[in-house]
Design a protein around this motif. Structure first.
Motif, PDB file in Angstrom:
ATOM      1  N   SER A 153      33.196   6.257  30.165  1.00  0.00           N
ATOM      2  CA  SER A 153      32.215   6.856  31.154  1.00  0.00           C
ATOM      3  C   SER A 153      31.694   8.173  30.964  1.00  0.00           C
ATOM      4  O   SER A 153      30.652   8.328  31.189  1.00  0.00           O
ATOM      5  N   THR A 154      32.713   8.865  30.596  1.00  0.00           N
ATOM      6  CA  THR A 154      32.309  10.324  30.236  1.00  0.00           C
ATOM      7  C   THR A 154      31.637  10.725  29.076  1.00  0.00           C
ATOM      8  O   THR A 154      30.550  11.298  29.118  1.00  0.00           O
ATOM      9  N   GLY A 172      28.084   9.071  29.741  1.00  0.00           N
ATOM     10  CA  GLY A 172      27.520   9.974  30.864  1.00  0.00           C
ATOM     11  C   GLY A 172      27.001  11.385  30.245  1.00  0.00           C
ATOM     12  O   GLY A 172      25.906  12.052  30.292  1.00  0.00           O
ATOM     13  N   CYS A 220      31.962  -0.045  37.691  1.00  0.00           N
ATOM     14  CA  CYS A 220      31.856  -1.370  37.373  1.00  0.00           C
ATOM     15  C   CYS A 220      32.980  -1.713  36.428  1.00  0.00           C
ATOM     16  O   CYS A 220      33.247  -2.746  36.267  1.00  0.00           O
ATOM     17  N   GLY A 221      33.576  -0.698  35.671  1.00  0.00           N
ATOM     18  CA  GLY A 221      34.803  -0.823  35.040  1.00  0.00           C
ATOM     19  C   GLY A 221      35.920  -1.260  35.745  1.00  0.00           C
ATOM     20  O   GLY A 221      36.955  -1.818  35.512  1.00  0.00           O
ATOM     21  N   GLY A 256      27.574   7.585  34.319  1.00  0.00           N
ATOM     22  CA  GLY A 256      28.860   7.744  34.398  1.00  0.00           C
ATOM     23  C   GLY A 256      29.856   6.891  35.180  1.00  0.00           C
ATOM     24  O   GLY A 256      30.529   6.397  35.195  1.00  0.00           O
ATOM     25  N   GLY A 257      29.352   7.393  36.663  1.00  0.00           N
ATOM     26  CA  GLY A 257      29.900   6.947  37.884  1.00  0.00           C
ATOM     27  C   GLY A 257      29.911   5.500  37.755  1.00  0.00           C
ATOM     28  O   GLY A 257      30.702   4.566  38.428  1.00  0.00           O
ATOM     29  N   LEU A 297      38.783   3.771  30.110  1.00  0.00           N
ATOM     30  CA  LEU A 297      37.462   3.785  31.288  1.00  0.00           C
ATOM     31  C   LEU A 297      36.982   5.064  31.525  1.00  0.00           C
ATOM     32  O   LEU A 297      35.961   5.159  31.373  1.00  0.00           O
ATOM     33  N   PHE A 298      37.753   6.058  31.790  1.00  0.00           N
ATOM     34  CA  PHE A 298      37.331   7.174  31.911  1.00  0.00           C
ATOM     35  C   PHE A 298      36.358   8.055  30.865  1.00  0.00           C
ATOM     36  O   PHE A 298      35.659   8.410  31.018  1.00  0.00           O
ATOM     37  N   LEU A 305      29.314   3.401  35.723  1.00  0.00           N
ATOM     38  CA  LEU A 305      30.009   2.472  34.797  1.00  0.00           C
ATOM     39  C   LEU A 305      31.364   2.555  35.103  1.00  0.00           C
ATOM     40  O   LEU A 305      32.247   1.655  34.916  1.00  0.00           O
ATOM     41  N   PHE A 306      32.116   3.654  35.518  1.00  0.00           N
ATOM     42  CA  PHE A 306      33.298   3.809  36.015  1.00  0.00           C
ATOM     43  C   PHE A 306      33.625   2.745  37.094  1.00  0.00           C
ATOM     44  O   PHE A 306      34.804   2.245  36.964  1.00  0.00           O
TER      45      PHE A 306
END
Length: 143
Positions: free
Chosen positions: A93-94, A97, A121-122, A115-116, A89-90, A118-119
């Motif tokens: 998201s990265t 982003g 929400c995941g 990215g934040g 997930l990280f 998405l992070f």
């Protein structure tokens, strides 16, 4: 009204509910598709059925996650699966982003925000499935 105790009738009732939910979802998608064709994407998302469809879909997915966690037969530790999911997930998201920052008209802060979001929400479903797996493992250890 008496409670149904016959398993065959309970199963038939659940199948009837599933069929009704399927038909309802097809109807909602048809109405939203018509709005999409006539009013465009913004017009479709202004329809209150869009909100009902999204909430129903999210609830359905979370209920399915609890069934899936109970049905899994792997002996992996929930902590290991949590760590792997968080790393993936990280990374996702990265990367997203980063690509947002590379898009014309967007700044670094836009990429960080995207990215934040998405992070976060995941993270919610990952923690929920970890909780379900841990609970199932604890129940199996008690037996």
């Amino acid at each position: 009204m008496k409670k149904i105790t016959d398993e065959r009738l309970v199963l038939q009732n659940l199948n009837n509910i599933r069929i009704a939910y399927f038909i309802q979802t097809i109807g909602i998608l048809g109405i939203l598709g018509y709005d999409l064709a006539t009013k465009g994407l913004d017009g479709m998302r202004e329809n209150p059925l869009w909100f009902v469809f999204m909430i129903t879909t999210v609830i359905s997915v979370y209920l399915s996650m609890s069934i899936t966690a109970d049905h899994e037969n792997n002996k992996n530790k929930p902590q290991r699966s949590l760590n792997i999911s968080l790393i993936v997930l990280f990374l996702i998201s990265t990367v997203i982003g980063f690509f947002v920052t590379r898009t014309d008209g967007f700044k670094i802060i836009d990429g960080v925000i995207m990215g934040g979001i998405l992070f976060i929400c995941g993270l919610i479903p990952i923690i929920y499935i970890y909780y379900l797996r841990k609970k199932r493992l604890d129940e199996n250890n008690e037996e």
